[in-house]
Structures are given as C-alpha cells and as structure tokens.
Design an enzyme around this catalytic site. Structure first.
Site, PDB file in Angstrom:
ATOM      1  N   ARG A   1      -0.518  -4.123  -8.057  1.00  0.00           N
ATOM      2  CA  ARG A   1       0.585  -4.822  -6.906  1.00  0.00           C
ATOM      3  C   ARG A   1       1.057  -5.983  -7.140  1.00  0.00           C
ATOM      4  NH1 ARG A   1      -2.232  -4.386  -1.127  1.00  0.00           N
ATOM      5  NH2 ARG A   1      -2.208  -1.989  -1.591  1.00  0.00           N
TER       6      ARG A   1
ATOM      7  N   ARG B   1      -1.785 -12.210   1.902  1.00  0.00           N
ATOM      8  CA  ARG B   1      -1.012 -11.168   1.215  1.00  0.00           C
ATOM      9  C   ARG B   1       0.404 -11.583   1.023  1.00  0.00           C
ATOM     10  NH1 ARG B   1      -4.011  -6.321   0.928  1.00  0.00           N
ATOM     11  NH2 ARG B   1      -6.174  -6.675   0.981  1.00  0.00           N
TER      12      ARG B   1
ATOM     13  N   LYS C   1      -8.297  -9.664   4.698  1.00  0.00           N
ATOM     14  CA  LYS C   1      -7.042  -9.854   4.500  1.00  0.00           C
ATOM     15  C   LYS C   1      -6.215 -10.371   5.762  1.00  0.00           C
ATOM     16  CE  LYS C   1      -6.339  -5.295   4.032  1.00  0.00           C
ATOM     17  NZ  LYS C   1      -6.034  -3.860   3.766  1.00  0.00           N
TER      18      LYS C   1
ATOM     19  N   LYS D   1      -2.173 -11.203   6.951  1.00  0.00           N
ATOM     20  CA  LYS D   1      -0.828 -10.687   6.536  1.00  0.00           C
ATOM     21  C   LYS D   1       0.224 -11.643   7.694  1.00  0.00           C
ATOM     22  CE  LYS D   1      -2.195  -6.411   5.215  1.00  0.00           C
ATOM     23  NZ  LYS D   1      -2.023  -4.629   5.481  1.00  0.00           N
TER      24      LYS D   1
ATOM     25  N   CYS E   1       2.233   6.652   3.836  1.00  0.00           N
ATOM     26  CA  CYS E   1       1.555   6.124   3.090  1.00  0.00           C
ATOM     27  C   CYS E   1       1.230   6.793   1.652  1.00  0.00           C
ATOM     28  CB  CYS E   1       0.222   5.528   3.583  1.00  0.00           C
ATOM     29  SG  CYS E   1      -0.995   6.750   3.873  1.00  0.00           S
TER      30      CYS E   1
ATOM     31  N   CYS F   1      -5.295   6.893  -3.656  1.00  0.00           N
ATOM     32  CA  CYS F   1      -6.064   6.229  -2.739  1.00  0.00           C
ATOM     33  C   CYS F   1      -7.529   6.578  -2.361  1.00  0.00           C
ATOM     34  CB  CYS F   1      -5.308   6.333  -1.264  1.00  0.00           C
ATOM     35  SG  CYS F   1      -6.216   5.154  -0.008  1.00  0.00           S
TER      36      CYS F   1
ATOM     37  N   CYS G   1      -5.023   8.286   6.508  1.00  0.00           N
ATOM     38  CA  CYS G   1      -6.422   7.657   7.244  1.00  0.00           C
ATOM     39  C   CYS G   1      -6.182   6.681   8.201  1.00  0.00           C
ATOM     40  CB  CYS G   1      -7.527   7.367   6.060  1.00  0.00           C
ATOM     41  SG  CYS G   1      -7.001   5.689   5.840  1.00  0.00           S
TER      42      CYS G   1
ATOM     43  N   CYS H   1      -1.616   2.182   6.809  1.00  0.00           N
ATOM     44  CA  CYS H   1      -0.562   1.602   5.800  1.00  0.00           C
ATOM     45  C   CYS H   1       0.758   1.848   5.981  1.00  0.00           C
ATOM     46  CB  CYS H   1      -1.109   1.780   4.360  1.00  0.00           C
ATOM     47  SG  CYS H   1      -2.783   1.644   3.874  1.00  0.00           S
TER      48      CYS H   1
HETATM   49 FE1  SRM Z   1      -3.060  -0.687   2.767  1.00  0.00          FE
HETATM   50  C1  SRM Z   1      -6.398  -0.213   1.970  1.00  0.00           C
HETATM   51  C2  SRM Z   1      -2.040   1.036   0.269  1.00  0.00           C
HETATM   52  C3  SRM Z   1       0.432  -1.649   3.625  1.00  0.00           C
HETATM   53  C4  SRM Z   1      -3.886  -1.234   6.254  1.00  0.00           C
HETATM   54  N1  SRM Z   1      -4.001   0.195   1.352  1.00  0.00           N
HETATM   55  C5  SRM Z   1      -5.164   0.076   1.133  1.00  0.00           C
HETATM   56  C6  SRM Z   1      -5.463   0.747  -0.128  1.00  0.00           C
HETATM   57  C7  SRM Z   1      -5.609  -0.306  -1.181  1.00  0.00           C
HETATM   58  C8  SRM Z   1      -6.851   1.568  -0.286  1.00  0.00           C
HETATM   59  C9  SRM Z   1      -8.191   0.897  -0.844  1.00  0.00           C
HETATM   60  O1  SRM Z   1      -8.582  -0.280  -0.300  1.00  0.00           O
HETATM   61  O2  SRM Z   1      -8.577   1.511  -1.690  1.00  0.00           O
HETATM   62  C10 SRM Z   1      -4.279   1.623  -0.501  1.00  0.00           C
HETATM   63  C11 SRM Z   1      -3.979   1.888  -2.018  1.00  0.00           C
HETATM   64  C12 SRM Z   1      -3.323   3.097  -1.961  1.00  0.00           C
HETATM   65  C13 SRM Z   1      -2.730   3.534  -3.343  1.00  0.00           C
HETATM   66  O3  SRM Z   1      -3.200   4.415  -4.258  1.00  0.00           O
HETATM   67  O4  SRM Z   1      -1.696   2.867  -3.488  1.00  0.00           O
HETATM   68  C14 SRM Z   1      -3.294   0.875   0.598  1.00  0.00           C
HETATM   69  N2  SRM Z   1      -1.293  -0.471   2.162  1.00  0.00           N
HETATM   70  C15 SRM Z   1      -1.022   0.477   1.027  1.00  0.00           C
HETATM   71  C16 SRM Z   1       0.532   0.775   0.752  1.00  0.00           C
HETATM   72  C17 SRM Z   1       0.867   0.823  -0.643  1.00  0.00           C
HETATM   73  C18 SRM Z   1       1.034   1.600   1.485  1.00  0.00           C
HETATM   74  C19 SRM Z   1       2.350   2.076   1.167  1.00  0.00           C
HETATM   75  O5  SRM Z   1       2.719   3.556   1.346  1.00  0.00           O
HETATM   76  O6  SRM Z   1       3.392   1.480   1.001  1.00  0.00           O
HETATM   77  C20 SRM Z   1       0.911  -0.776   1.339  1.00  0.00           C
HETATM   78  C21 SRM Z   1       0.838  -1.990   0.300  1.00  0.00           C
HETATM   79  C22 SRM Z   1       1.385  -3.276   1.106  1.00  0.00           C
HETATM   80  C23 SRM Z   1       1.504  -4.314   0.160  1.00  0.00           C
HETATM   81  O7  SRM Z   1       2.455  -4.366  -0.781  1.00  0.00           O
HETATM   82  O8  SRM Z   1       0.730  -5.375   0.402  1.00  0.00           O
HETATM   83  C24 SRM Z   1      -0.040  -1.034   2.441  1.00  0.00           C
HETATM   84  N3  SRM Z   1      -2.212  -1.415   4.687  1.00  0.00           N
HETATM   85  C25 SRM Z   1      -0.624  -1.609   4.569  1.00  0.00           C
HETATM   86  C26 SRM Z   1      -0.213  -1.915   5.977  1.00  0.00           C
HETATM   87  C27 SRM Z   1       0.986  -2.026   6.548  1.00  0.00           C
HETATM   88  C28 SRM Z   1       1.263  -3.668   6.528  1.00  0.00           C
HETATM   89  O9  SRM Z   1       0.880  -4.258   6.113  1.00  0.00           O
HETATM   90  O10 SRM Z   1       2.640  -3.966   7.023  1.00  0.00           O
HETATM   91  C29 SRM Z   1      -1.533  -1.845   6.791  1.00  0.00           C
HETATM   92  C30 SRM Z   1      -1.662  -1.984   8.140  1.00  0.00           C
HETATM   93  C31 SRM Z   1      -1.464  -3.523   8.588  1.00  0.00           C
HETATM   94  C32 SRM Z   1      -2.739  -4.023   8.770  1.00  0.00           C
HETATM   95  O11 SRM Z   1      -3.316  -4.582   7.705  1.00  0.00           O
HETATM   96  O12 SRM Z   1      -3.242  -4.142   9.964  1.00  0.00           O
HETATM   97  C33 SRM Z   1      -2.644  -1.520   5.698  1.00  0.00           C
HETATM   98  N4  SRM Z   1      -4.710  -0.905   3.857  1.00  0.00           N
HETATM   99  C34 SRM Z   1      -4.872  -1.064   5.152  1.00  0.00           C
HETATM  100  C35 SRM Z   1      -6.393  -1.264   5.535  1.00  0.00           C
HETATM  101  C36 SRM Z   1      -6.913  -1.302   6.825  1.00  0.00           C
HETATM  102  C37 SRM Z   1      -7.057  -2.928   7.198  1.00  0.00           C
HETATM  103  C38 SRM Z   1      -7.868  -3.073   8.385  1.00  0.00           C
HETATM  104  O13 SRM Z   1      -7.729  -3.976   9.117  1.00  0.00           O
HETATM  105  O14 SRM Z   1      -8.563  -2.186   8.931  1.00  0.00           O
HETATM  106  C39 SRM Z   1      -7.003  -0.927   4.253  1.00  0.00           C
HETATM  107  C40 SRM Z   1      -8.348  -0.591   4.241  1.00  0.00           C
HETATM  108  C41 SRM Z   1      -9.463  -1.972   3.947  1.00  0.00           C
HETATM  109  O15 SRM Z   1      -8.693  -3.189   4.256  1.00  0.00           O
HETATM  110  O16 SRM Z   1     -10.475  -1.993   3.993  1.00  0.00           O
HETATM  111  C42 SRM Z   1      -5.888  -0.541   3.217  1.00  0.00           C
HETATM  112 FE1  SF4 Z   2      -4.890   5.156   1.793  1.00  0.00          FE
HETATM  113 FE2  SF4 Z   2      -5.484   5.315   4.502  1.00  0.00          FE
HETATM  114 FE3  SF4 Z   2      -3.651   3.178   3.507  1.00  0.00          FE
HETATM  115 FE4  SF4 Z   2      -2.904   5.816   3.635  1.00  0.00          FE
HETATM  116  S1  SF4 Z   2      -3.364   4.607   5.308  1.00  0.00           S
HETATM  117  S2  SF4 Z   2      -2.790   4.499   1.728  1.00  0.00           S
HETATM  118  S3  SF4 Z   2      -4.800   7.058   3.066  1.00  0.00           S
HETATM  119  S4  SF4 Z   2      -5.965   3.638   2.947  1.00  0.00           S
END
Ligand code: SRM
Ligand code: SF4
Length: 584
Positions: A95, A164, A227, A229, A448, A454, A493, A497
């Site tokens: 990323r 981030r 993290k 943001k 997502c 993922c 899930c 995201c």
């Molecule tokens: Fe996310 C984890 C993909 C935006 C909340 N996110 C992940 C992981 C890295 C899974 C992992 O930890 O193993 C996913 C990788 C999937 C893959 O195969 O690519 C993943 N997140 C993404 C992306 C690619 C989704 C997308 O379809 O675009 C986004 C990448 C953003 C970037 O460029 O940095 C992405 N993730 C978000 C957002 C939206 C945002 O930030 O505006 C959120 C919700 C906002 C927030 O953080 O509260 C988000 N991702 C999470 C979480 C839950 C965090 C939490 O507070 O509980 C995880 C899991 C974790 O961190 O444990 C996670």
């Molecule tokens: Fe993976 Fe859950 Fe984020 Fe979708 S919402 S990319 S399933 S961690």
C-alpha cells in the site's frame, strides 16, 4: 516451522506485563514487539532472505505493516493446499502513502508496470486514496518497494500503529484554497512519519548508522496504541467522510481564503461482531484552529492518544475509545494544554454529500477535471473494459495529474480544454466511457477488498458487488427508483473498510453468503446507520429491500433520501446524529 508454514514465533495472542505502563494492566504482545523491534527492524531482513517459505516470521509479518505491506495468502486455495499439506499460497499486498491521493502520470505508469510485473495484474484504488498492489511474492517485495520509491512515492507508515495516509477532498474544482489544504495534508503526513531508518535500510539498502535505532521524537519506542487516521474535508463536499476519521479537519474558507479548520476527533468504523464494547463512532467537533496551527494541533491530538490510548486490548485502543474513557471535556483540555492555547469555537459549515461528482467539470482556473467511476477501485483488463490499459494510455499522454478519490474513484485532473477530446477518445477506446450506466445508486457503491486476499474477511464484498448491484437495481427499478441517489456500501467483515456504517444501506459480512443489513445513515456522512436485520442471506436481503423500497416509493416526503425515510418512519431507531451542531 509450525503448522501454517511459519517459523516458530512468539505467541501474539497472549499478553505480557511490561514496565512503565502503570495502571493499564497487561500490555498487548504487539506492544512488546514494537518496543523490542529496534526501530521496526525486527528480523525482517532474515525473514526476507529465508527461501524455505513464502511467508515471514510472525513477528516480522507484524512489523512489515509499518513498512506498508501485509502478508496474505490466497484464501480460495487455502483449504485445498492444507489437504495437500502445502503451506498457504503466500503473497504480499503493498500500500502506498499518497497524501490526498495525488499522483503524477509518471508515477501512475511506474505503479502500473509494477502491478503487471510483480503483482496480480490489477491496481487497486483504496477508500483512503492510496494504491494497493496485491499478489507480490516474497522475493519480489524488496524490488517492488525499491521501485516504488524511485517514483518518489513511498509506502512508509501506510499501515501499522502510526498515522496513516492523510486524506483530502479529491476534486480541486471550486476552490483556490484547495492547494493550500493539500499542502497542509502533505506537510502533516511528512511531519508524522516515523523517524526510524529501518525502512531505508531494509528496502533501499541504506547503511545502518550505529546507535540510530532509538529516536522517535513523536511516537516514542512503542509508536501509537493503534492506527491513526486523518482526513481534510473541503465543504460542501464530505467525500473524505470526515466524521469517520480519528482526526478530522474541515476547511473554513471565506472569500476564497483559507481561514483555518474545525478540528474533529474520535471517529472510527471498526467493530467486532458480538463484542458490545466495540462500536462505530462519529468524530466530535473540538473547536476551530488557525491554518498555522495544523501541525501543532494534529500533533497534540495524536500524542494525547499516544499517551492515553489503551495498550492492553487492541480492540479498544483506537482514539474513539480513549475519548469515551477520558470524557470529551477532559480530552479537549489535554489537547488544548498540548496546543498551548484554547481552541476557538467551531465555525459553521455545511455539507451537501459525501460522494464524488462524475464527468467533466471546469475548475476555477479554467482547467478541466474528469471524475471516472471505478467500481470497487479495481483497475484491470477484462473483456471490453480495459481499465489498466486505458489509464496507462491516458497516463502516457496526460499533462496534468491524477487524484484518487476517497470513494475508490479517479479524477483525471488538470486537463487543458484542448486535451479533453483526446482523453474522451482514449476512455471510449478502452470501454471506460460507460461507467455510469444503470441505476444511479451504482455510482455511489463502495465495497472493501475482502476475499480472496483479506485475511480477516468473513464474506465476499468486492467480488460480490457486481451481482448484488444488479439484483438491487432490479428491485429499485420495479419501484420506479432507478434514478434514486442512494449510498450503498458492503464490507466483508465488521472492520468497516468501506465505511459501511455511513451507508444508507449497508451489508456487513457475517459468514459466507450472510450479512448484517444496516440502514439509516444520511447522505452527507453525518449520521451512522443501525442494524436492521442480522445474519441474513441474499434472498432475505432482497425481500427486505423490496418491502422497504415499496414503502419508500409510496410514503416518502418530497425529495427525502432513503436513509432519512427509514429513520423518520421508525423502520430503524433514530441513529446517533452529529450531536454538536457545528458552530453552535
Ligand atoms: Fe481496512 C484491516 C483493506 C480502509 C478499518 N483493511 C484491513 C486489512 C489490511 C486486513 C488485515 O488487517 O489483514 C485489509 C486488506 C485487504 C486487502 O486484501 O487488500 C484492509 N482498508 C482496506 C482497504 C484497501 C479497503 C478498500 O477496499 O479500499 C482500505 C485501505 C485504506 C488505505 O489506503 O489506507 C481500508 N480500513 C479502511 C477504512 C476506511 C477509512 O480509513 O476511511 C476503515 C474504517 C475506518 C477506521 O479505521 O475506523 C478500515 N481495516 C480496518 C480495520 C478495523 C480497525 C478498527 O478500528 O477496528 C482493520 C482491522 C484491524 O486494524 O485490526 C482493517
Ligand atoms: Fe477485509 Fe474486513 Fe476490511 Fe473488508 S472490511 S477489507 S473483509 S478487514
């Protein structure tokens, strides 16, 4: 090696007690890992050189995130490989860090070439305006990260317990102040970079300087609890979903001049099914800061979280929980103390919507910007739609830049009027001229990544989006709602995201083929939705929507949005709105 093919590694599920964290109980094992990592170096070099396995040691896989990459495996073949006693089909996702999602044509071409050479022939635009390349094998990680750096983009802190990618409203159309906001975002992103040289040593072969391991002036040895943001919004567009950010900044612009920002803190989406201690939360408005206070104010919020965030339970360690634990007033007082002066009262702002505006728009300076719908942000060549080749052809000729939007779309930005026709022709040649076909709600949909890459996915999202959109579209059309703008979001899930808790309709994955149906967010990103039906399959989802759309078509008040309708009529309980009226 253990059963999954990894090396023997510390157990990351059992916490250990550590000194210096009085009153917070057991430290999460990740805290110990960070502290002992020698500035995020760990044994990453050794792990990368180990040719026996396609994976990294578990501790190094954790540290790798701080370098902008995740270890994954192809979940489609996981079971088959297990039966064959093979290790999972490991690969890595990279990323980028790309403040405001701005990339030059040269950078685009370089990333495209890497996705084709080392990745899975796709480029993924994320919900935080970054690029992801999936499917990189371990021995290609270093050349890929090194090549990304040659383009003057890096992957530092794109993941991990740090700040981030910093988001900025994507479309530079109306406001001269946009460039200033973008510059603030870049400056903040740079300011909040970790200072460790680990990244440069491991990926760029910089020589390690003796004694250079320890100093992290902002983060300290254990970085953040989780993290962090940041997003900058430029009203009236809330494309960055500013209320979902740990730290939100809403630009206050008067007469074209940037006066400063309303400062917000404590947004977040992630939850865990069945754990009532976790919840999505909208950021609170703390007050107004002058433009020259961006770095100090952001640092004040970040360091308050650094010092007060929960370091024992990672499920409760985001800033939103810290604020709820400390109380908003106490949190604000702490931020003000670190800022060195009180925050001013927040200014009044108004948002129209949190989506993107598609097609060509002329900017204030006479240059043109074309926002292209990219479903799920995935660029690939399939059949008649050749997204990767099309953007490659445009990048080869484009003299402006690209802006990745927070909604996984793409702005071909800063185009001379004379070049528009050529870009239109290239879009048509590659089947990219018809991306807004079908019912209006399609253009707002977010999904997502989910399966197969993922590791946390419980259900499909991106791969399911085309089918579920078709089916929901049929139901909408039956009820005469083809042109209805409607925010639909799906995630595999509850981590959220695709920011699903801000969807008027959202599906949150529970298990294969089963989702929670959430309803009732608004159209501006100011109100969370609520759980309407739990753990239902597609047939039940469509049956519910059929009934709801019928009622909506018959009972809506004027131009009322669907999310407002389900709240007004009590179909879902009134969700938590933005409690503070801005400026009040
Ligand atoms: Fe996310 C984890 C993909 C935006 C909340 N996110 C992940 C992981 C890295 C899974 C992992 O930890 O193993 C996913 C990788 C999937 C893959 O195969 O690519 C993943 N997140 C993404 C992306 C690619 C989704 C997308 O379809 O675009 C986004 C990448 C953003 C970037 O460029 O940095 C992405 N993730 C978000 C957002 C939206 C945002 O930030 O505006 C959120 C919700 C906002 C927030 O953080 O509260 C988000 N991702 C999470 C979480 C839950 C965090 C939490 O507070 O509980 C995880 C899991 C974790 O961190 O444990 C996670
Ligand atoms: Fe993976 Fe859950 Fe984020 Fe979708 S919402 S990319 S399933 S961690």
């Amino acid at each position: 090696m253990n059963a999954t093919g990894n090396h023997d590694a510390p157990n990351f599920s059992s916490p250990s007690r550590s000194e210096g964290e009085a009153g917070r109980g057991l430290l999460s094992p990740v805290e110990t890992l960070k502290r002992e990592s020698r500035g995020l170096r760990g044994t990453l070099r050794e792990s990368l050189e180990d040719a026996i396995t396609g994976s990294l040691r578990e501790s190094d896989a954790q540290l790798l995130k701080f370098h902008g990459s995740y270890q994954q495996d192809d979940r489609d073949v996981r079971e088959e490989r297990r039966l064959q006693k093979l290790e999972p089909a490991y690969s890595f996702m990279i990323r980028t860090r790309l403040p405001g999602g701005v990339a030059t044509p040269a950078q685009w071409l370089a990333l495209d070439a890497l996705a084709t050479r080392y990745g899975n022939d796709t480029l993924r635009l994320t919900t935080r305006q970054a690029f992801q390349i999936h499917g990189i094998l371990k021995h290609d990680l270093k050349p890929t990260i090194a090549a990304i750096n040659q383009t003057l983009i890096d992957t530092i802190a794109a993941c991990g317990d740090v700040n981030r990618n910093v988001m900025v409203s994507a479309n530079p159309v109306e406001s001269r102040a946009h460039a200033k906001v973008q510059a603030h975002a870049v400056a903040l992103s740079e300011h909040l970079l970790p200072h460790t040289r680990a990244y440069h040593e491991i990926w760029l072969d910089e020589q390690q300087v003796v004694g250079a391991e320890a100093s992290e002036p902002i983060y300290g040895p254990t970085y953040l609890p989780r993290k962090f943001k940041v997003g900058f919004a430029i009203p009236p567009v809330n494309d960055v979903d500013v209320f979902s950010q740990d730290l939100g900044l809403i630009a206050i612009i008067e007469g074209g001049e940037l006066l400063g920002y309303n400062l917000l803190a404590g947004g977040g989406m992630g939850t865990t099914h069945g754990d009532a201690r976790t919840y999505p939360r909208l950021a609170d408005v703390l007050g107004f800061i002058r433009a020259d206070q961006v770095i100090t104010a952001a640092t004040a919020v970040l360091t308050t979280q650094r010092d007060h965030g929960n370091r024992s339970d990672r499920k409760l360690s985001r800033l939103k929980y810290t604020i709820d634990r400390l109380g908003l007033d106490a949190f604000k007082r702490e931020v003000e103390a670190r800022l060195g002066e009180p925050l001013q009262p927040a200014r009044e702002v108004h948002f129209d919507h949190n989506g993107d505006r598609f097609g060509w728009v002329e900017g204030f300076d006479g240059r043109w910007h074309h926002t292209l719908r990219i479903e799920s942000g995935r660029l690939r060549d399939t059949g008649t739609v050749r997204g990767l080749s099309g953007l490659r052809a445009i990048a080869a000729e484009h003299r402006g830049d690209f802006r990745l939007t927070p909604n996984q779309n793409l702005v071909i930005a800063n185009v001379d009027a004379a070049d528009r026709a050529r870009i239109d022709a290239l879009l048509a040649d590659h089947g990219l001229d018809d991306q807004l076909r079908g019912a209006t709600f399609r253009r707002f949909a977010l999904a997502c990544v989910a399966l197969p890459t993922c590791t946390l996915a419980m259900a499909e999202a991106e791969r399911y989006l085309p089918d579920i959109l078709d089916r929901i579209e049929s139901v909408l059309i039956q009820h005469g709602l083809r042109d209805e703008p409607l925010l639909f979001r799906i995630s595999g899930c509850p981590n959220g995201c695709s920011r699903p808790y801000l969807g008027e309709i959202a599906l949150v994955g529970k298990a294969p083929g089963r989702y929670n149906l959430m309803l009732g967010a608004d159209f501006e990103g100011r109100r969370l939705n609520r759980l309407y039906r739990e753990n239902i399959d597609e047939a039940a989802i469509l049956a519910e929507l059929d009934m709801l759309f019928a009622r909506f078509a018959a009972e809506r008040a004027g131009g009322e949005h669907f999310g407002d309708f389900v709240v007004r009529t009590g179909i879902v309980r009134a969700p938590v709105a933005i409690a503070v009226e801005l400026g009040a």
